[in-house]
Design an enzyme around this catalytic site. Structure first.
Site, mmCIF file in Angstrom:
data_model
loop_
_atom_site.group_PDB
_atom_site.id
_atom_site.type_symbol
_atom_site.label_atom_id
_atom_site.label_comp_id
_atom_site.label_asym_id
_atom_site.label_seq_id
_atom_site.Cartn_x
_atom_site.Cartn_y
_atom_site.Cartn_z
ATOM 1 C CE LYS A 1 0.517 -1.971 4.109
ATOM 2 N NZ LYS A 1 0.432 -3.299 4.614
ATOM 3 C CE LYS B 1 -3.147 -1.625 5.360
ATOM 4 N NZ LYS B 1 -3.025 -2.129 6.725
ATOM 5 C CB ILE C 1 -11.558 -7.621 4.309
ATOM 6 C CG1 ILE C 1 -11.464 -7.884 5.810
ATOM 7 C CG2 ILE C 1 -12.977 -7.219 3.917
ATOM 8 C CD1 ILE C 1 -11.727 -6.636 6.661
HETATM 9 P P1 NAP Z 1 8.676 -9.009 5.614
HETATM 10 O O1 NAP Z 1 8.276 -10.117 6.493
HETATM 11 O O2 NAP Z 1 9.655 -7.994 6.111
HETATM 12 O O3 NAP Z 1 9.229 -9.649 4.266
HETATM 13 C C1 NAP Z 1 9.826 -8.901 3.255
HETATM 14 C C2 NAP Z 1 10.576 -9.870 2.334
HETATM 15 O O4 NAP Z 1 11.086 -9.151 1.228
HETATM 16 C C3 NAP Z 1 11.760 -10.556 2.997
HETATM 17 O O5 NAP Z 1 11.835 -11.890 2.583
HETATM 18 C C4 NAP Z 1 12.967 -9.782 2.472
HETATM 19 O O6 NAP Z 1 14.125 -10.573 2.374
HETATM 20 C C5 NAP Z 1 12.480 -9.430 1.082
HETATM 21 N N1 NAP Z 1 13.101 -8.234 0.517
HETATM 22 C C6 NAP Z 1 13.051 -6.972 1.000
HETATM 23 N N2 NAP Z 1 13.712 -6.133 0.184
HETATM 24 C C7 NAP Z 1 14.194 -6.894 -0.833
HETATM 25 C C8 NAP Z 1 14.969 -6.602 -1.988
HETATM 26 N N3 NAP Z 1 15.381 -5.373 -2.269
HETATM 27 N N4 NAP Z 1 15.266 -7.633 -2.811
HETATM 28 C C9 NAP Z 1 14.845 -8.890 -2.550
HETATM 29 N N5 NAP Z 1 14.105 -9.221 -1.467
HETATM 30 C C10 NAP Z 1 13.786 -8.220 -0.618
HETATM 31 O O7 NAP Z 1 7.406 -8.174 5.125
HETATM 32 P P2 NAP Z 1 5.896 -8.682 5.006
HETATM 33 O O8 NAP Z 1 5.216 -8.480 6.316
HETATM 34 O O9 NAP Z 1 5.851 -9.993 4.351
HETATM 35 O O10 NAP Z 1 5.293 -7.555 4.048
HETATM 36 C C11 NAP Z 1 5.548 -7.561 2.664
HETATM 37 C C12 NAP Z 1 4.617 -6.556 1.987
HETATM 38 O O11 NAP Z 1 3.269 -6.920 2.244
HETATM 39 C C13 NAP Z 1 4.754 -5.124 2.498
HETATM 40 O O12 NAP Z 1 4.491 -4.241 1.441
HETATM 41 C C14 NAP Z 1 3.654 -5.014 3.537
HETATM 42 O O13 NAP Z 1 3.212 -3.696 3.721
HETATM 43 C C15 NAP Z 1 2.589 -5.841 2.877
HETATM 44 N N6 NAP Z 1 1.577 -6.417 3.754
HETATM 45 C C16 NAP Z 1 1.961 -7.082 4.884
HETATM 46 C C17 NAP Z 1 0.983 -7.672 5.675
HETATM 47 C C18 NAP Z 1 1.334 -8.399 6.926
HETATM 48 O O14 NAP Z 1 0.400 -8.738 7.668
HETATM 49 N N7 NAP Z 1 2.594 -8.660 7.226
HETATM 50 C C19 NAP Z 1 -0.349 -7.572 5.310
HETATM 51 C C20 NAP Z 1 -0.706 -6.896 4.138
HETATM 52 C C21 NAP Z 1 0.278 -6.331 3.370
HETATM 53 P P3 NAP Z 1 14.862 -11.141 3.699
HETATM 54 O O15 NAP Z 1 13.875 -12.101 4.306
HETATM 55 O O16 NAP Z 1 16.077 -11.844 3.202
HETATM 56 O O17 NAP Z 1 15.130 -9.942 4.549
HETATM 57 N N1 HSE Z 2 1.012 -3.639 9.234
HETATM 58 C C1 HSE Z 2 -0.246 -3.824 8.596
HETATM 59 C C2 HSE Z 2 -1.331 -3.902 9.647
HETATM 60 C C3 HSE Z 2 -0.237 -5.081 7.775
HETATM 61 O O1 HSE Z 2 -1.005 -4.098 10.819
HETATM 62 O O2 HSE Z 2 -2.489 -3.727 9.309
HETATM 63 C C4 HSE Z 2 -1.501 -5.251 6.967
HETATM 64 O O3 HSE Z 2 -1.558 -4.320 5.930
#
Ligand code: NAP
Ligand code: HSE
Length: 438
Positions: free
Chosen positions: A107, A207, A138
């Site tokens: 987002k 968002k 959702i």
């Molecule tokens: P995360 O756990 O920090 O995972 C990020 C991943 O991306 C890690 O595997 C990291 O590698 C990799 N990465 C980061 N920069 C990179 C680069 N330049 N080249 C290659 N790999 C790279 O984050 P996440 O929680 O999964 O969130 C990912 C996205 O989804 C974000 O945009 C977040 O806002 C969104 N999102 C998250 C959630 C949630 O509940 N977590 C919900 C909705 C949306 P390493 O593991 O080696 O560090």
């Molecule tokens: N950090 C975000 C949250 C992940 O807590 O809602 C989902 O977008």
């Protein structure tokens, strides 16, 4: 004839990326038979190849070069699940310029570069899907774009950040310390890599910008919004709100006045009447109330963050992408344009009206309450209730006032004056009261 193979690249193998890999692997046969394609998880990119992962993946499929996935001609669907805006933008634009489908949960990226991304998709025949970017599991993007296509939207509001709702819930129900709960939210995979995006309201603002664009066809920048987070809220605010008959939720509020053609997008902790359904949505859950001029008010709730809920939304986009690639544009009924492509101006502060909660820590001496009341009267802010109690510092009192309806300009002037009084000892806390029946 055997079904065609679609190759999927996952850029980012953290909380969300691993969830997608795990659930897509587990449900592949069922999805493939429904979609009439074979789904091949071809490659995944990470930053650190040596980091241990919860979800097993053959080492030969991992790379630390995400751009190589975006450029790989054999990959048709690129999932950008890395977060951040720099490398993510490069990967997204590279894949779109190659005519691929990009699935994104990012987002922050969409809010900052949405116009450029959508234009690149249109120009190069790529597609950009982003169900997971708002409200976790959702399907709110689909609801707005498809299910509610008949409507214009005077009001959309709700809880869009799972981390903040989890923190507020545990502060209220267990009186748990803020720092401890935030650490738990990080451990559970709810929080952003930079948790200030969550607690300071920016993630909710990103968002809200996505929803406002979908519903109203306008990109609103975060510097054009009121954005306030939860980090200044205290257990006392939560108790005071309960005494007054309210719960506190961090809300995004998107309102459109079609008569004046004004749009307002704002994010702030809000006092919601205790009987409001959204006031009772707790933990990591999100909830969104969408009022349409045809349908009336509709309500959506579910897990707003975390590995599994977010993977569910990403996989729904992968399925849409597969259907689009298999059957062509006709299968994708409404395209990727916003519901309401129209121009409107942003509402000025005097158009944003509501009631307010103000908490002041003041010197406990005669005349202080009268002075506060006179400053409010000067700006035509009318007091509805006052609660005075002890403050948690010596010779000080806590004053909690609620107001009758006023507006952002008047309350802003009032706060500036109150802040300057020698008898006001700390930065005032201002909360909005959301008089939403549903
Ligand atoms: P995360 O756990 O920090 O995972 C990020 C991943 O991306 C890690 O595997 C990291 O590698 C990799 N990465 C980061 N920069 C990179 C680069 N330049 N080249 C290659 N790999 C790279 O984050 P996440 O929680 O999964 O969130 C990912 C996205 O989804 C974000 O945009 C977040 O806002 C969104 N999102 C998250 C959630 C949630 O509940 N977590 C919900 C909705 C949306 P390493 O593991 O080696 O560090
Ligand atoms: N950090 C975000 C949250 C992940 O807590 O809602 C989902 O977008």
């Amino acid at each position: 004839m055997s079904n065609p193979v679609l190759n999927i690249g996952i850029c980012g193998f953290g909380t969300v990326g691993q969830g997608v890999w795990k659930h897509l692997s587990a449900n592949r046969a069922r999805l493939e038979s429904r979609l009439g394609v074979r789904l091949n998880l071809a490659r995944a990119a990470v930053r650190d190849l040596r980091r241990p992962r919860d979800v097993r993946i053959p080492g030969r499929l991992l790379t630390d070069d995400a751009l190589s996935i975006a450029r790989d001609p054999s990959i048709q669907i690129v999932c950008e699940l890395m977060g951040g805006t720099k490398a993510a933008r490069q990967v997204t634009l590279t894949a779109l310029r190659a005519g691929k489908v990009v699935v994104s949960a990012n987002k922050a990226l969409i809010c900052e570069h949405g116009a450029e991304i959508m234009a690149a998709a249109r120009r190069h025949g790529g597609h950009f899907f982003f169900e997971a970017s708002v409200a976790g599991g959702i399907p709110i993007i689909k609801a707005l774009r498809e299910g509610l296509v008949a409507n214009r939207f005077p009001r959309i509001y709700g809880i869009l950040n799972g981390t903040c709702n989890y923190i507020l819930t545990r502060m209220k129900e267990q009186n748990a310390p803020y720092a401890e709960v935030l650490a738990d939210a990080k451990r559970l995979g709810y929080a952003e890599a930079d948790e200030s995006l969550d607690v300071d309201g920016w993630d909710t603002a990103h968002k809200a910008a996505v929803l406002a664009w979908l519903a109203h066809g306008v990109w609103v920048r975060t510097d054009q919004m009121i954005v306030e987070g939860i980090s200044r809220l205290t257990p006392a605010d939560i108790r005071n709100a309960a005494t007054l008959g309210f719960g506190i939720k961090l809300l995004a509020v998107i309102t459109r006045d079609f008569r004046r053609d004004e749009l307002s997008v704002r994010v702030h902790p809000t006092l919601l009447p205790a009987g409001n359904v959204i006031a009772n949505v707790n933990g990591v859950f999100n909830a969104i109330s969408v009022s349409g001029d045809v349908v009336g008010t509709t309500l959506y709730s579910g897990r707003g963050a975390g590995r599994d809920a977010t993977a569910s939304a990403v996989i729904s986009d992968i399925a849409d992408a597969a259907s689009l690639l298999r059957h062509g544009k006709g299968a994708h009924l409404l395209g990727e344009e916003p519901v309401g492509p129209s121009r409107c101006r942003l509402a000025p502060p005097e158009s944003i009206r509501g009631r307010y909660y103000v908490r002041l820590t003041v010197k406990d001496q005669p005349g202080v309450l009268a002075r506060v009341a006179s400053e409010m009267a000067r700006h035509r802010v009318s007091i509805a209730t006052v609660i005075q109690g002890p403050a948690d510092r010596p010779r000080a009192a806590s004053l909690v006032l609620t107001t009758h309806e006023s507006d952002e300009r008047a309350i802003g002037h009032t706060l500036r004056r109150l802040r300057s009084l020698a008898t006001v000892l700390e930065e005032p806390v201002l909360l909005r009261i959301g008089d939403f029946a549903s």
